[in-house]
Design an enzyme around this catalytic site. Structure first.
Site, mmCIF file in Angstrom:
data_model
loop_
_atom_site.group_PDB
_atom_site.id
_atom_site.type_symbol
_atom_site.label_atom_id
_atom_site.label_comp_id
_atom_site.label_asym_id
_atom_site.label_seq_id
_atom_site.Cartn_x
_atom_site.Cartn_y
_atom_site.Cartn_z
ATOM 1 N N GLY A 13 32.451 -33.824 17.472
ATOM 2 C CA GLY A 13 31.819 -32.826 18.323
ATOM 3 C C GLY A 13 32.261 -32.833 19.774
ATOM 4 O O GLY A 13 31.555 -32.308 20.632
ATOM 5 N N ASN A 15 34.677 -31.087 21.095
ATOM 6 C CA ASN A 15 34.871 -29.680 21.487
ATOM 7 C C ASN A 15 33.533 -28.976 21.646
ATOM 8 O O ASN A 15 33.334 -28.214 22.602
ATOM 9 C CB ASN A 15 35.737 -28.936 20.465
ATOM 10 C CG ASN A 15 37.211 -29.143 20.703
ATOM 11 O OD1 ASN A 15 37.776 -28.594 21.646
ATOM 12 N ND2 ASN A 15 37.841 -29.955 19.868
ATOM 13 N N LEU A 86 35.360 -28.423 8.594
ATOM 14 C CA LEU A 86 36.420 -28.637 7.607
ATOM 15 C C LEU A 86 36.217 -27.902 6.284
ATOM 16 O O LEU A 86 37.070 -27.967 5.407
ATOM 17 C CB LEU A 86 36.593 -30.144 7.350
ATOM 18 C CG LEU A 86 36.893 -30.947 8.626
ATOM 19 C CD1 LEU A 86 37.154 -32.407 8.303
ATOM 20 C CD2 LEU A 86 38.060 -30.366 9.417
ATOM 21 N N LEU A 88 36.067 -24.533 3.916
ATOM 22 C CA LEU A 88 36.577 -23.162 3.898
ATOM 23 C C LEU A 88 35.406 -22.188 4.093
ATOM 24 O O LEU A 88 34.347 -22.357 3.477
ATOM 25 C CB LEU A 88 37.250 -22.904 2.544
ATOM 26 C CG LEU A 88 37.968 -21.572 2.384
ATOM 27 C CD1 LEU A 88 39.179 -21.497 3.312
ATOM 28 C CD2 LEU A 88 38.413 -21.386 0.938
ATOM 29 N N ASN A 103 38.384 -20.128 15.008
ATOM 30 C CA ASN A 103 38.629 -21.532 14.675
ATOM 31 C C ASN A 103 39.646 -22.090 15.646
ATOM 32 O O ASN A 103 40.503 -21.357 16.147
ATOM 33 C CB ASN A 103 39.186 -21.621 13.249
ATOM 34 C CG ASN A 103 39.518 -23.047 12.832
ATOM 35 O OD1 ASN A 103 38.703 -23.962 13.014
ATOM 36 N ND2 ASN A 103 40.699 -23.254 12.276
ATOM 37 N N HIS A 105 42.687 -24.938 15.765
ATOM 38 C CA HIS A 105 43.518 -25.789 14.907
ATOM 39 C C HIS A 105 44.424 -26.639 15.812
ATOM 40 O O HIS A 105 45.026 -26.110 16.745
ATOM 41 C CB HIS A 105 44.364 -24.915 13.974
ATOM 42 C CG HIS A 105 45.103 -25.735 12.973
ATOM 43 N ND1 HIS A 105 44.503 -26.270 11.860
ATOM 44 C CD2 HIS A 105 46.389 -26.160 12.949
ATOM 45 C CE1 HIS A 105 45.391 -26.972 11.177
ATOM 46 N NE2 HIS A 105 46.545 -26.929 11.817
ATOM 47 N N ASP A 146 43.273 -21.485 7.932
ATOM 48 C CA ASP A 146 44.242 -21.409 9.047
ATOM 49 C C ASP A 146 45.158 -20.191 8.984
ATOM 50 O O ASP A 146 46.335 -20.267 9.337
ATOM 51 C CB ASP A 146 45.120 -22.686 9.073
ATOM 52 C CG ASP A 146 44.284 -23.944 9.136
ATOM 53 O OD1 ASP A 146 43.236 -23.921 9.793
ATOM 54 O OD2 ASP A 146 44.686 -24.948 8.528
ATOM 55 N N GLU A 175 42.728 -28.718 23.849
ATOM 56 C CA GLU A 175 41.602 -28.010 23.212
ATOM 57 C C GLU A 175 40.446 -27.914 24.205
ATOM 58 O O GLU A 175 39.866 -26.838 24.409
ATOM 59 C CB GLU A 175 41.147 -28.744 21.949
ATOM 60 C CG GLU A 175 42.220 -28.800 20.878
ATOM 61 C CD GLU A 175 41.711 -29.306 19.534
ATOM 62 O OE1 GLU A 175 40.500 -29.426 19.333
ATOM 63 O OE2 GLU A 175 42.557 -29.587 18.678
HETATM 64 C C1 GAR Z 1 39.820 -30.938 16.653
HETATM 65 O O1 GAR Z 1 41.030 -31.524 17.037
HETATM 66 C C2 GAR Z 1 40.087 -29.671 15.879
HETATM 67 O O2 GAR Z 1 41.226 -28.971 16.288
HETATM 68 C C3 GAR Z 1 40.276 -30.213 14.489
HETATM 69 O O3 GAR Z 1 39.284 -31.187 14.364
HETATM 70 C C4 GAR Z 1 39.095 -31.822 15.648
HETATM 71 C C5 GAR Z 1 37.614 -31.924 15.922
HETATM 72 O O4 GAR Z 1 37.385 -32.737 17.025
HETATM 73 N N1 GAR Z 1 40.151 -29.174 13.509
HETATM 74 C C6 GAR Z 1 40.922 -29.102 12.442
HETATM 75 O O5 GAR Z 1 41.775 -29.936 12.182
HETATM 76 C C7 GAR Z 1 40.673 -27.875 11.548
HETATM 77 N N2 GAR Z 1 41.743 -27.704 10.622
HETATM 78 P P1 GAR Z 1 35.967 -32.779 17.729
HETATM 79 O O6 GAR Z 1 34.918 -32.991 16.630
HETATM 80 O O7 GAR Z 1 36.033 -33.960 18.643
HETATM 81 O O8 GAR Z 1 35.765 -31.496 18.458
#
Ligand code: GAR
Length: 193
Positions: A13, A15, A86, A88, A103, A105, A146, A175
């Site tokens: 979490g 982001n 994660l 779909l 989303n 990525h 994606d 990000e």
């Molecule tokens: C992030 O890097 C995001 O881009 C990735 O999961 C991470 C979550 O980090 N998402 C994917 O890989 C989706 N295919 P967070 O929980 O610290 O925000």
């Protein structure tokens, strides 16, 4: 009227936290709800620490009923933000929120996307492929992993000596810097259509 966001997240979490913080004190946009498919996901505690409502979903109700549409529409949610989510997204949800699901990525799609391509799997694949550049893609969500239309990309270098963990750190930084701003832009532009 204030525009409301629901964040979907499966894990850490970081982001989600940046997004929540970015919109604190904004009277046009706010994070209204954080949804996770894991009851123990740290993102839930983060949301609660900001006084944001949380919801935990289970696989069977998410894929076999569309009750979540009413729950989201009932709260006047305008944008669904996937921040490390994660699962779909089911077709019914894509149809109920056309161009209203985004989303992030951790790579430059269309490379390094698709089923199983998440988190460290992505960064390991980037390292193994010998790429000299990686980055982030923020895109609309359709019914495939994606695959929806790209909204924004930003890049960062991959150095020969990098470990996948070092790549991950650089990408996560990108990000955090960009995702909240892009969400704001998407919401404000949607209001002008
Ligand atoms: C992030 O890097 C995001 O881009 C990735 O999961 C991470 C979550 O980090 N998402 C994917 O890989 C989706 N295919 P967070 O929980 O610290 O925000």
């Amino acid at each position: 009227m204030e525009k409301k966001i629901a964040i979907f997240a499966s894990g850490t979490g970081s982001n989600a936290k940046k997004i929540i913080e970015y919109f604190l004190g904004n009277d046009q946009i706010r994070v209204d709800l954080v949804i996770s498919n894991k009851g123990t996901a740290p993102v839930l505690a983060i949301a609660q620490s900001f006084g944001i409502d949380t919801m935990v979903i289970d696989r069977s109700s998410f894929y076999q009923s569309d009750i979540i549409v009413d729950q989201l529409k009932g709260r006047d949610i305008e944008l669904l933000v996937l921040a490390g989510f994660l699962w779909l997204v089911p077709d019914y949800l894509v149809r109920a929120f056309p161009n209203q699901i985004v989303n992030i990525h951790p790579a430059l799609l269309p490379k390094f996307g698709g089923k199983g391509m998440y988190g460290m799997n992505v960064h390991k694949a980037v390292k193994e492929s010998g790429e000299t550049e990686t980055g982030i893609t923020i895109h609309y969500v359709n019914e495939k992993y994606d695959d929806g239309k790209s909204i924004f990309q930003a890049t960062c270098p991959v150095y020969d000596a990098d470990t996948p963990e070092q790549i991950a750190k650089r990408v996560l930084q990108l990000e955090h810097e960009n995702f909240p701003k892009v969400i704001e832009k998407v919401l404000l532009e949607a209001g002008n259509n």
